[in-house]
Scaffold this motif. Structure first.
Motif, PDB file in Angstrom:
ATOM      1  N   PHE A 104      39.225 -84.237 -65.379  1.00 46.29           N
ATOM      2  CA  PHE A 104      39.130 -84.705 -66.764  1.00 46.29           C
ATOM      3  C   PHE A 104      40.492 -85.170 -67.253  1.00 46.29           C
ATOM      4  CE2 PHE A 104      35.473 -81.724 -66.652  1.00 46.29           C
ATOM      5  CZ  PHE A 104      34.482 -82.635 -66.950  1.00 46.29           C
ATOM      6  N   ASP A 105      41.514 -84.367 -67.003  1.00 49.98           N
ATOM      7  CA  ASP A 105      42.862 -84.758 -67.414  1.00 49.98           C
ATOM      8  C   ASP A 105      43.293 -86.031 -66.689  1.00 49.98           C
ATOM      9  OD1 ASP A 105      43.057 -82.616 -69.114  1.00 49.98           O
ATOM     10  OD2 ASP A 105      44.115 -81.350 -67.689  1.00 49.98           O
ATOM     11  N   TYR A 106      43.003 -86.114 -65.406  1.00 49.48           N
ATOM     12  CA  TYR A 106      43.361 -87.284 -64.609  1.00 49.48           C
ATOM     13  C   TYR A 106      42.735 -88.536 -65.213  1.00 49.48           C
ATOM     14  CZ  TYR A 106      43.758 -90.379 -60.548  1.00 49.48           C
ATOM     15  OH  TYR A 106      44.034 -91.434 -59.727  1.00 49.48           O
ATOM     16  N   THR A 107      41.457 -88.448 -65.554  1.00 53.00           N
ATOM     17  CA  THR A 107      40.748 -89.583 -66.133  1.00 53.00           C
ATOM     18  C   THR A 107      41.354 -89.978 -67.479  1.00 53.00           C
ATOM     19  OG1 THR A 107      38.726 -88.869 -65.044  1.00 53.00           O
ATOM     20  CG2 THR A 107      38.481 -90.403 -66.871  1.00 53.00           C
ATOM     21  N   CYS A 108      41.629 -89.008 -68.314  1.00 51.13           N
ATOM     22  CA  CYS A 108      42.201 -89.292 -69.637  1.00 51.13           C
ATOM     23  C   CYS A 108      43.579 -89.929 -69.520  1.00 51.13           C
ATOM     24  CB  CYS A 108      42.288 -88.014 -70.460  1.00 51.13           C
ATOM     25  SG  CYS A 108      40.688 -87.323 -70.905  1.00 51.13           S
ATOM     26  N   VAL A 109      44.398 -89.392 -68.644  1.00 52.08           N
ATOM     27  CA  VAL A 109      45.760 -89.920 -68.465  1.00 52.08           C
ATOM     28  C   VAL A 109      45.713 -91.353 -67.952  1.00 52.08           C
ATOM     29  CG1 VAL A 109      47.886 -89.680 -67.121  1.00 52.08           C
ATOM     30  CG2 VAL A 109      46.854 -87.672 -68.199  1.00 52.08           C
ATOM     31  N   HIS A 110      44.862 -91.615 -66.996  1.00 48.53           N
ATOM     32  CA  HIS A 110      44.794 -92.973 -66.468  1.00 48.53           C
ATOM     33  C   HIS A 110      44.187 -93.952 -67.475  1.00 48.53           C
ATOM     34  CE1 HIS A 110      46.608 -92.706 -62.524  1.00 48.53           C
ATOM     35  NE2 HIS A 110      46.289 -91.421 -62.621  1.00 48.53           N
ATOM     36  N   ALA A 111      43.308 -93.482 -68.311  1.00 49.16           N
ATOM     37  CA  ALA A 111      42.815 -94.328 -69.402  1.00 49.16           C
ATOM     38  C   ALA A 111      43.967 -94.666 -70.349  1.00 49.16           C
ATOM     39  CB  ALA A 111      41.693 -93.621 -70.156  1.00 49.16           C
ATOM     40  N   ALA A 112      44.791 -93.671 -70.656  1.00 50.17           N
ATOM     41  CA  ALA A 112      45.947 -93.900 -71.537  1.00 50.17           C
ATOM     42  C   ALA A 112      46.929 -94.888 -70.910  1.00 50.17           C
ATOM     43  CB  ALA A 112      46.643 -92.577 -71.852  1.00 50.17           C
ATOM     44  N   PHE A 113      47.197 -94.739 -69.616  1.00 54.73           N
ATOM     45  CA  PHE A 113      48.108 -95.658 -68.927  1.00 54.73           C
ATOM     46  C   PHE A 113      47.565 -97.084 -68.941  1.00 54.73           C
ATOM     47  CE2 PHE A 113      49.927 -92.128 -65.970  1.00 54.73           C
ATOM     48  CZ  PHE A 113      50.753 -91.679 -66.990  1.00 54.73           C
ATOM     49  N   THR A 114      46.291 -97.245 -68.687  1.00 56.74           N
ATOM     50  CA  THR A 114      45.684 -98.575 -68.662  1.00 56.74           C
ATOM     51  C   THR A 114      45.747 -99.225 -70.042  1.00 56.74           C
ATOM     52  OG1 THR A 114      44.206 -97.928 -66.866  1.00 56.74           O
ATOM     53  CG2 THR A 114      43.562 -99.858 -68.167  1.00 56.74           C
ATOM     54  N   LEU A 115      45.413 -98.461 -71.071  1.00 59.84           N
ATOM     55  CA  LEU A 115      45.484 -99.003 -72.434  1.00 59.84           C
ATOM     56  C   LEU A 115      46.924 -99.344 -72.820  1.00 59.84           C
ATOM     57  CD1 LEU A 115      42.851 -96.644 -74.028  1.00 59.84           C
ATOM     58  CD2 LEU A 115      42.673 -99.140 -73.897  1.00 59.84           C
ATOM     59  N   ARG A 116      47.864 -98.497 -72.432  1.00 52.75           N
ATOM     60  CA  ARG A 116      49.277 -98.785 -72.705  1.00 52.75           C
ATOM     61  C   ARG A 116      49.678-100.107 -72.066  1.00 52.75           C
ATOM     62  NH1 ARG A 116      53.306 -95.199 -69.625  1.00 52.75           N
ATOM     63  NH2 ARG A 116      52.402 -96.525 -68.026  1.00 52.75           N
ATOM     64  N   ASP A 117      49.252-100.321 -70.821  1.00 52.36           N
ATOM     65  CA  ASP A 117      49.576-101.571 -70.121  1.00 52.36           C
ATOM     66  C   ASP A 117      48.976-102.784 -70.811  1.00 52.36           C
ATOM     67  OD1 ASP A 117      50.951-100.004 -68.312  1.00 52.36           O
ATOM     68  OD2 ASP A 117      49.406-100.123 -66.744  1.00 52.36           O
ATOM     69  N   GLU A 118      47.907-102.563 -71.573  1.00 54.46           N
ATOM     70  CA  GLU A 118      47.265-103.635 -72.339  1.00 54.46           C
ATOM     71  C   GLU A 118      47.869-103.783 -73.740  1.00 54.46           C
ATOM     72  OE1 GLU A 118      44.924-105.829 -71.246  1.00 54.46           O
ATOM     73  OE2 GLU A 118      45.266-104.931 -69.270  1.00 54.46           O
ATOM     74  N   GLY A 119      48.902-102.979 -74.042  1.00 47.03           N
ATOM     75  CA  GLY A 119      49.570-103.068 -75.335  1.00 47.03           C
ATOM     76  C   GLY A 119      48.918-102.260 -76.438  1.00 47.03           C
ATOM     77  N   ILE A 120      48.023-101.365 -76.071  1.00 50.02           N
ATOM     78  CA  ILE A 120      47.315-100.549 -77.057  1.00 50.02           C
ATOM     79  C   ILE A 120      47.911 -99.152 -77.050  1.00 50.02           C
ATOM     80  CG2 ILE A 120      45.076 -99.571 -77.713  1.00 50.02           C
ATOM     81  CD1 ILE A 120      43.801-102.036 -76.299  1.00 50.02           C
ATOM     82  N   GLU A 121      48.223 -98.659 -78.220  1.00 50.29           N
ATOM     83  CA  GLU A 121      48.773 -97.309 -78.364  1.00 50.29           C
ATOM     84  C   GLU A 121      47.640 -96.295 -78.225  1.00 50.29           C
ATOM     85  OE1 GLU A 121      51.202 -94.869 -81.813  1.00 50.29           O
ATOM     86  OE2 GLU A 121      51.276 -97.053 -81.794  1.00 50.29           O
TER      87      GLU A 121
END
Length: 136
Positions: A104-121
């Motif tokens: 669950f943490d892995y999924t959440c963290v990678h979602a955050a990284f992907t959104l960050r790369d798209e310029g979304i906080e």
């Protein structure tokens, strides 16, 4: 208990300003105060805000992490600046036992990284104690 007894003396009445401030600083929620005082929660919230007692967010110092950790309090000034960037809130998978649920943490963290790369906080809300110890 002593503070709660003082508060209960005002059941159905207007709580003195300093007592309300003390209650908030000592961790009483608006909802709980409304319940024990038998008044609408909105009344507590509106009075608290009028008194200038609003929730603040403070930074937890973390070394070597690619993330910032925050906690909320009524006992300190706000340290968190709000940006005007688009934001997405990610709800974490906790609480989990230590050693469980890392996916669950892995999924959440990678979602955050992907959104960050798209310029979304991103703002991740999580209550998994293991997350802090693994240095998310």
């Amino acid at each position: 208990m002593d503070l709660e007894e003082k508060i209960l003396a005002y059941k159905g009445k207007d709580v003195p300003d300093q007592l309300l401030i003390k209650a908030k600083e000592d961790g009483f929620s608006d909802k709980y105060l409304a319940q024990i005082l038998d008044v609408p929660e909105e009344n507590i919230r509106n009075k608290r805000i009028a008194l200038g007692k609003e929730e603040a967010w403070c930074t937890v110092p973390v070394s070597g992490a690619d993330a910032a950790y925050y906690y909320s309090t009524y006992n300190a000034p706000n340290e968190v600046k709000v940006s005007d960037r688009q934001k997405v809130m990610i709800l974490g998978g906790g609480p989990n036992r230590i050693g469980q649920g890392i996916e669950f943490d892995y999924t959440c963290v990678h979602a955050a990284f992907t959104l960050r790369d798209e310029g979304i906080e991103t703002i991740m809300v999580n209550c998994n104690p293991e997350t802090v110890s693994t240095g998310l």
